[in-house]
Motif scaffolding. Sequence first.
Motif, PDB file in Angstrom:
ATOM      1  N   ILE A 166       0.826  -1.219   0.000  1.00 12.90           N
ATOM      2  CA  ILE A 166       0.000   0.000   0.000  1.00 12.90           C
ATOM      3  C   ILE A 166       0.856   1.263   0.000  1.00 12.90           C
ATOM      4  N   PRO A 167       1.791   1.448   0.957  1.00 11.98           N
ATOM      5  CA  PRO A 167       2.620   2.659   0.887  1.00 11.98           C
ATOM      6  C   PRO A 167       3.522   2.681  -0.341  1.00 11.98           C
ATOM      7  N   PHE A 168       3.958   1.499  -0.800  1.00 11.34           N
ATOM      8  CA  PHE A 168       4.785   1.456  -2.014  1.00 11.34           C
ATOM      9  C   PHE A 168       4.008   2.017  -3.199  1.00 11.34           C
ATOM     10  N   ALA A 169       2.741   1.613  -3.351  1.00  7.40           N
ATOM     11  CA  ALA A 169       1.921   2.116  -4.453  1.00  7.40           C
ATOM     12  C   ALA A 169       1.709   3.626  -4.335  1.00  7.40           C
ATOM     13  N   ILE A 170       1.543   4.111  -3.109  1.00  8.69           N
ATOM     14  CA  ILE A 170       1.368   5.554  -2.903  1.00  8.69           C
ATOM     15  C   ILE A 170       2.636   6.314  -3.290  1.00  8.69           C
ATOM     16  N   ILE A 171       3.789   5.789  -2.887  1.00 12.62           N
ATOM     17  CA  ILE A 171       5.059   6.449  -3.214  1.00 12.62           C
ATOM     18  C   ILE A 171       5.286   6.457  -4.719  1.00 12.62           C
ATOM     19  N   VAL A 172       5.026   5.321  -5.372  1.00 10.16           N
ATOM     20  CA  VAL A 172       5.186   5.260  -6.823  1.00 10.16           C
ATOM     21  C   VAL A 172       4.246   6.254  -7.500  1.00 10.16           C
ATOM     22  N   GLY A 173       3.004   6.322  -7.036  1.00 15.44           N
ATOM     23  CA  GLY A 173       2.062   7.276  -7.605  1.00 15.44           C
ATOM     24  C   GLY A 173       2.538   8.709  -7.455  1.00 15.44           C
ATOM     25  N   TRP A 174       3.086   9.027  -6.287  1.00 17.36           N
ATOM     26  CA  TRP A 174       3.581  10.391  -6.050  1.00 17.36           C
ATOM     27  C   TRP A 174       4.787  10.695  -6.935  1.00 17.36           C
ATOM     28  N   LEU A 175       5.706   9.744  -7.069  1.00 14.82           N
ATOM     29  CA  LEU A 175       6.883   9.948  -7.916  1.00 14.82           C
ATOM     30  C   LEU A 175       6.477  10.146  -9.373  1.00 14.82           C
ATOM     31  N   ILE A 176       5.522   9.352  -9.833  1.00 19.40           N
ATOM     32  CA  ILE A 176       5.052   9.505 -11.209  1.00 19.40           C
ATOM     33  C   ILE A 176       4.375  10.855 -11.394  1.00 19.40           C
ATOM     34  N   LEU A 177       3.614  11.293 -10.391  1.00 23.30           N
ATOM     35  CA  LEU A 177       2.981  12.612 -10.457  1.00 23.30           C
ATOM     36  C   LEU A 177       4.020  13.717 -10.605  1.00 23.30           C
ATOM     37  N   LYS A 178       5.037  13.675  -9.760  1.00 22.30           N
ATOM     38  CA  LYS A 178       6.004  14.772  -9.700  1.00 22.30           C
ATOM     39  C   LYS A 178       7.018  14.741 -10.831  1.00 22.30           C
ATOM     40  N   TYR A 179       7.433  13.556 -11.249  1.00 17.35           N
ATOM     41  CA  TYR A 179       8.545  13.461 -12.196  1.00 17.35           C
ATOM     42  C   TYR A 179       8.134  12.993 -13.584  1.00 17.35           C
ATOM     43  N   PHE A 180       6.852  12.703 -13.770  1.00 13.75           N
ATOM     44  CA  PHE A 180       6.376  12.381 -15.112  1.00 13.75           C
ATOM     45  C   PHE A 180       5.155  13.211 -15.479  1.00 13.75           C
ATOM     46  N   ASP A 181       4.078  13.062 -14.730  1.00 12.88           N
ATOM     47  CA  ASP A 181       2.812  13.665 -15.126  1.00 12.88           C
ATOM     48  C   ASP A 181       2.870  15.190 -15.157  1.00 12.88           C
ATOM     49  N   GLU A 182       3.277  15.786 -14.058  1.00 10.43           N
ATOM     50  CA  GLU A 182       3.303  17.256 -14.017  1.00 10.43           C
ATOM     51  C   GLU A 182       4.275  17.851 -15.023  1.00 10.43           C
ATOM     52  N   PRO A 183       5.516  17.336 -15.154  1.00 12.34           N
ATOM     53  CA  PRO A 183       6.405  17.902 -16.180  1.00 12.34           C
ATOM     54  C   PRO A 183       5.897  17.706 -17.607  1.00 12.34           C
ATOM     55  N   VAL A 184       5.350  16.539 -17.897  1.00 12.90           N
ATOM     56  CA  VAL A 184       4.853  16.286 -19.249  1.00 12.90           C
ATOM     57  C   VAL A 184       3.672  17.195 -19.561  1.00 12.90           C
ATOM     58  N   ARG A 185       2.749  17.340 -18.616  1.00 16.77           N
ATOM     59  CA  ARG A 185       1.598  18.213 -18.850  1.00 16.77           C
ATOM     60  C   ARG A 185       2.033  19.667 -18.995  1.00 16.77           C
ATOM     61  N   ALA A 186       3.010  20.079 -18.205  1.00 19.57           N
ATOM     62  CA  ALA A 186       3.506  21.458 -18.315  1.00 19.57           C
ATOM     63  C   ALA A 186       4.127  21.700 -19.688  1.00 19.57           C
ATOM     64  N   TRP A 187       4.896  20.733 -20.175  1.00 15.37           N
ATOM     65  CA  TRP A 187       5.524  20.875 -21.494  1.00 15.37           C
ATOM     66  C   TRP A 187       4.472  20.911 -22.594  1.00 15.37           C
ATOM     67  N   LEU A 188       3.500  20.009 -22.522  1.00 16.13           N
ATOM     68  CA  LEU A 188       2.446  19.978 -23.537  1.00 16.13           C
ATOM     69  C   LEU A 188       1.608  21.255 -23.509  1.00 16.13           C
ATOM     70  N   THR A 189       1.348  21.741 -22.305  1.00 16.67           N
ATOM     71  CA  THR A 189       0.580  22.983 -22.177  1.00 16.67           C
ATOM     72  C   THR A 189       1.319  24.150 -22.812  1.00 16.67           C
ATOM     73  N   GLN A 190       2.622  24.241 -22.550  1.00 17.67           N
ATOM     74  CA  GLN A 190       3.419  25.308 -23.150  1.00 17.67           C
ATOM     75  C   GLN A 190       3.549  25.117 -24.659  1.00 17.67           C
ATOM     76  N   ARG A 191       3.709  23.881 -25.063  1.00 21.67           N
ATOM     77  CA  ARG A 191       3.904  23.577 -26.481  1.00 21.67           C
ATOM     78  C   ARG A 191       2.681  23.959 -27.307  1.00 21.67           C
ATOM     79  N   TYR A 192       1.498  23.717 -26.769  1.00 24.36           N
ATOM     80  CA  TYR A 192       0.280  23.963 -27.529  1.00 24.36           C
ATOM     81  C   TYR A 192      -0.453  25.228 -27.107  1.00 24.36           C
TER      82      TYR A 192
END
Length: 373
Positions: A340-366
């Motif tokens: 359970i905490p492992f899944a939460i940590i993985v979710g948080w890492l993906i949020l911070k180091y994949f989802d948010e940066p990718v969305r920010a780049w796409l938002t700026q790009r378009y």
Amino acid sequence: MNVPVVVDRTSSGKEHFEVLDGLRGSAAFLIVIFHVFNYSFGFHGPWALVKHAYLAVDFFFALSGFVVAYAYDDRWTRMSILQFFRIRLIRLHPLVLIGATLGLLGYLFDPFSKASNHTDAPMLLLAYITSLLLLPSPPVGGRHNETQALNGPAWSLMQEYLANIAYALILRRLRPLTLAIIFGISGFLLIWTVNAQGSLDGGWDYPRIWMAPLRLTVSFVMGLWLYRVHDRIRVPKIGLLLLSIVLVVCFQMPVFPKVGEYSLNGFYDAACVLLLFPVIILCGAHSNAGTGMIRLCKFSGHLSYPLYITHIPFVYVLAGYSWTRHPSLDVKLTWIFLTIPFAIIVGWLILKYFDEPVRAWLTQRYGIKRTTV
């Protein structure tokens, strides 16, 4: 000195309903609890917790209708349908890609389920491609007729996409009375369905894939209608903690028996969706998080989607361990409480180091303003 809280806002500058954000996180966490315990214990016994937590999906649909209406209803004079679709794709699809990829990796490298995880390479590749596109995937070995074979929870995201299309093309134009009529008619169909099926736990699987659009229609339209009328309704102001407890109690209720031709369990599920969830959403919308809970609401809301869409590969591995190695109860619970905490940590890492940066780049790009809805 108190550090001022930065208010999270939608792309149009509106403040979020922070308690509703927090409730979305609570529901996502309960889904993880549901999957971890029930997959490990075969959906029966005292450790098969929160047996009604599949209703969290209906709660998500209702929340989605409410916040989409809040964020976009007043923007259509300056926003095209194409822009709306672009905004929603940037918000939702990066995590669809990562969820499908984690699902494929989990399927290939699960050390405990090699005997059951047997699928020809072309079919597995097709399942992965359809998962990337959020289309129904072909069945693969080791899964239970899931329409999203590599990442089961993604079935509800496919419905979210359909809801966004329906909102942009039709639903945004409808008056509250029309939405209420659609909600009422679909609600009656839902009651008939749950009496016949025994529960609302369907739509994720091919035999009952037809339940998915019904569940979506009832709850998403309800959410739209609730937003349109919520200012006219007076409800108690109840915070995140108490409303989350209500969700826990709702999901933890036992499976009710059938009495004659009537499914009490099905009627209970319908009552939660049609009666309880609207009250929870209205109470949450009229409540303030308060300085002591606002950070928790924001964290919970931000984490909810990545946690929901990425946790199931770890659940499959845990279930494979439970059913092939037959560990003792103490050992099984130990691994559950580590997962359970492992899944939460993985979710948080993906949020911070994949989802948010990718969305920010796409938002700026378009050239699209930032959106967090």
